[in-house]
Scaffold this motif. Structure first.
Motif, short mmCIF file in Angstrom:
data_model
loop_
_atom_site.label_atom_id
_atom_site.label_comp_id
_atom_site.label_asym_id
_atom_site.label_seq_id
_atom_site.Cartn_x
_atom_site.Cartn_y
_atom_site.Cartn_z
N ALA A 245 -35.41 20.67 -134.70
CA ALA A 245 -36.05 21.34 -133.57
C ALA A 245 -35.26 21.21 -132.27
O ALA A 245 -35.82 21.32 -131.18
CB ALA A 245 -37.48 20.85 -133.38
N ALA A 246 -33.93 20.99 -132.39
CA ALA A 246 -33.10 20.97 -131.18
C ALA A 246 -33.18 22.34 -130.52
O ALA A 246 -33.18 23.37 -131.20
CB ALA A 246 -31.66 20.63 -131.54
N GLU A 247 -33.25 22.35 -129.22
CA GLU A 247 -33.38 23.59 -128.45
C GLU A 247 -32.05 23.96 -127.82
O GLU A 247 -31.45 23.16 -127.10
CB GLU A 247 -34.44 23.38 -127.36
N SER A 248 -31.58 25.16 -128.10
CA SER A 248 -30.36 25.65 -127.47
C SER A 248 -30.69 26.01 -126.03
O SER A 248 -31.61 26.77 -125.76
CB SER A 248 -29.84 26.89 -128.20
N ILE A 249 -29.93 25.42 -125.09
CA ILE A 249 -30.17 25.73 -123.68
C ILE A 249 -29.01 26.53 -123.09
O ILE A 249 -28.93 26.70 -121.89
CB ILE A 249 -30.48 24.47 -122.85
N GLY A 250 -28.12 27.00 -123.97
CA GLY A 250 -27.03 27.87 -123.55
C GLY A 250 -25.71 27.15 -123.46
O GLY A 250 -25.64 25.93 -123.37
N ASP A 251 -24.64 27.92 -123.53
CA ASP A 251 -23.27 27.43 -123.42
C ASP A 251 -22.95 26.35 -124.45
O ASP A 251 -22.21 25.42 -124.17
CB ASP A 251 -23.00 26.94 -122.00
N GLY A 252 -23.57 26.46 -125.64
CA GLY A 252 -23.30 25.50 -126.70
C GLY A 252 -23.94 24.14 -126.53
O GLY A 252 -23.59 23.20 -127.22
N VAL A 253 -24.88 24.02 -125.62
CA VAL A 253 -25.56 22.75 -125.36
C VAL A 253 -26.95 22.80 -125.99
O VAL A 253 -27.65 23.81 -125.91
CB VAL A 253 -25.68 22.47 -123.84
N TYR A 254 -27.32 21.68 -126.64
CA TYR A 254 -28.61 21.58 -127.30
C TYR A 254 -29.37 20.38 -126.76
O TYR A 254 -28.79 19.32 -126.55
CB TYR A 254 -28.43 21.40 -128.81
N ARG A 255 -30.67 20.57 -126.52
CA ARG A 255 -31.53 19.47 -126.08
C ARG A 255 -32.35 19.01 -127.28
O ARG A 255 -33.06 19.79 -127.90
CB ARG A 255 -32.47 19.90 -124.96
N GLY B 83 -34.73 14.40 -125.47
CA GLY B 83 -34.19 14.74 -124.15
C GLY B 83 -32.68 14.64 -124.07
O GLY B 83 -32.08 15.07 -123.10
N VAL B 84 -32.05 14.04 -125.09
CA VAL B 84 -30.59 13.91 -125.13
C VAL B 84 -29.97 15.30 -125.21
O VAL B 84 -30.46 16.18 -125.92
CB VAL B 84 -30.16 13.06 -126.35
N LEU B 85 -28.87 15.50 -124.46
CA LEU B 85 -28.14 16.76 -124.50
C LEU B 85 -26.90 16.58 -125.37
O LEU B 85 -26.12 15.64 -125.17
CB LEU B 85 -27.72 17.20 -123.10
N LEU B 86 -26.71 17.48 -126.34
CA LEU B 86 -25.57 17.44 -127.25
C LEU B 86 -24.75 18.73 -127.11
O LEU B 86 -25.32 19.79 -126.96
CB LEU B 86 -26.03 17.40 -128.72
N ARG B 87 -23.45 18.57 -127.22
CA ARG B 87 -22.57 19.71 -127.32
C ARG B 87 -21.51 19.38 -128.35
O ARG B 87 -20.79 18.40 -128.20
CB ARG B 87 -21.91 20.03 -125.98
N LEU B 88 -21.43 20.17 -129.41
CA LEU B 88 -20.46 19.94 -130.49
C LEU B 88 -19.20 20.74 -130.22
O LEU B 88 -19.27 21.92 -129.89
CB LEU B 88 -21.09 20.34 -131.83
N LEU B 89 -18.05 20.08 -130.38
CA LEU B 89 -16.78 20.71 -130.05
C LEU B 89 -15.80 20.54 -131.21
O LEU B 89 -15.82 19.53 -131.92
CB LEU B 89 -16.18 20.07 -128.80
N THR B 90 -14.93 21.52 -131.37
CA THR B 90 -13.90 21.48 -132.40
C THR B 90 -12.55 21.39 -131.71
O THR B 90 -12.30 22.11 -130.74
CB THR B 90 -13.95 22.76 -133.27
N GLY B 91 -11.68 20.51 -132.21
CA GLY B 91 -10.34 20.37 -131.67
C GLY B 91 -9.53 21.63 -131.97
O GLY B 91 -9.68 22.25 -133.02
N ALA B 92 -8.66 22.00 -131.07
CA ALA B 92 -7.81 23.17 -131.25
C ALA B 92 -6.51 22.77 -131.91
O ALA B 92 -5.96 21.69 -131.66
CB ALA B 92 -7.52 23.82 -129.91
#
Length: 84
Positions: free
Chosen positions: A58-68, A72-81
């Motif tokens: 039930a993580a909520e997408s709050i835009g720009d790849g960020v999930y709440r 209340g913790v904010l997560l953003r998953l990133l991939t190395g280039a």
């Protein structure tokens, strides 16, 4: 909006409340995972953090790849280039 479970594929890094961690273990939740299964472990120096399926459900997408998360913790998953 992309669901968090879809964004988890191939994530090399995770930003947690603005702090960057390197992904150590990642399991995309599926029909075989239960609430207390660890789906994400990340490390930053000596600091380690883990999230269970219950944490990320039930993580909520709050835009720009960020999930709440519901905590209340904010997560953003990133991939190395990769540069060729």
């Amino acid at each position: 909006m992309i669901k968090l479970s879809d964004a988890m594929h191939y994530a090399d890094f995770v930003m947690i409340d603005g702090v960057m961690f390197q992904t150590e273990y990642l399991r995309v939740p599926d029909e075989h995972t239960v609430a207390d299964d660890v789906v994400l472990e990340a490390k930053r120096g000596d600091d380690e953090i883990a999230f269970t399926r219950e944490d990320v459900d039930a993580a909520e997408s709050i835009g720009d790849g960020v999930y709440r998360l519901k905590s209340g913790v904010l997560l953003r998953l990133l991939t190395g280039a990769t540069i060729h």
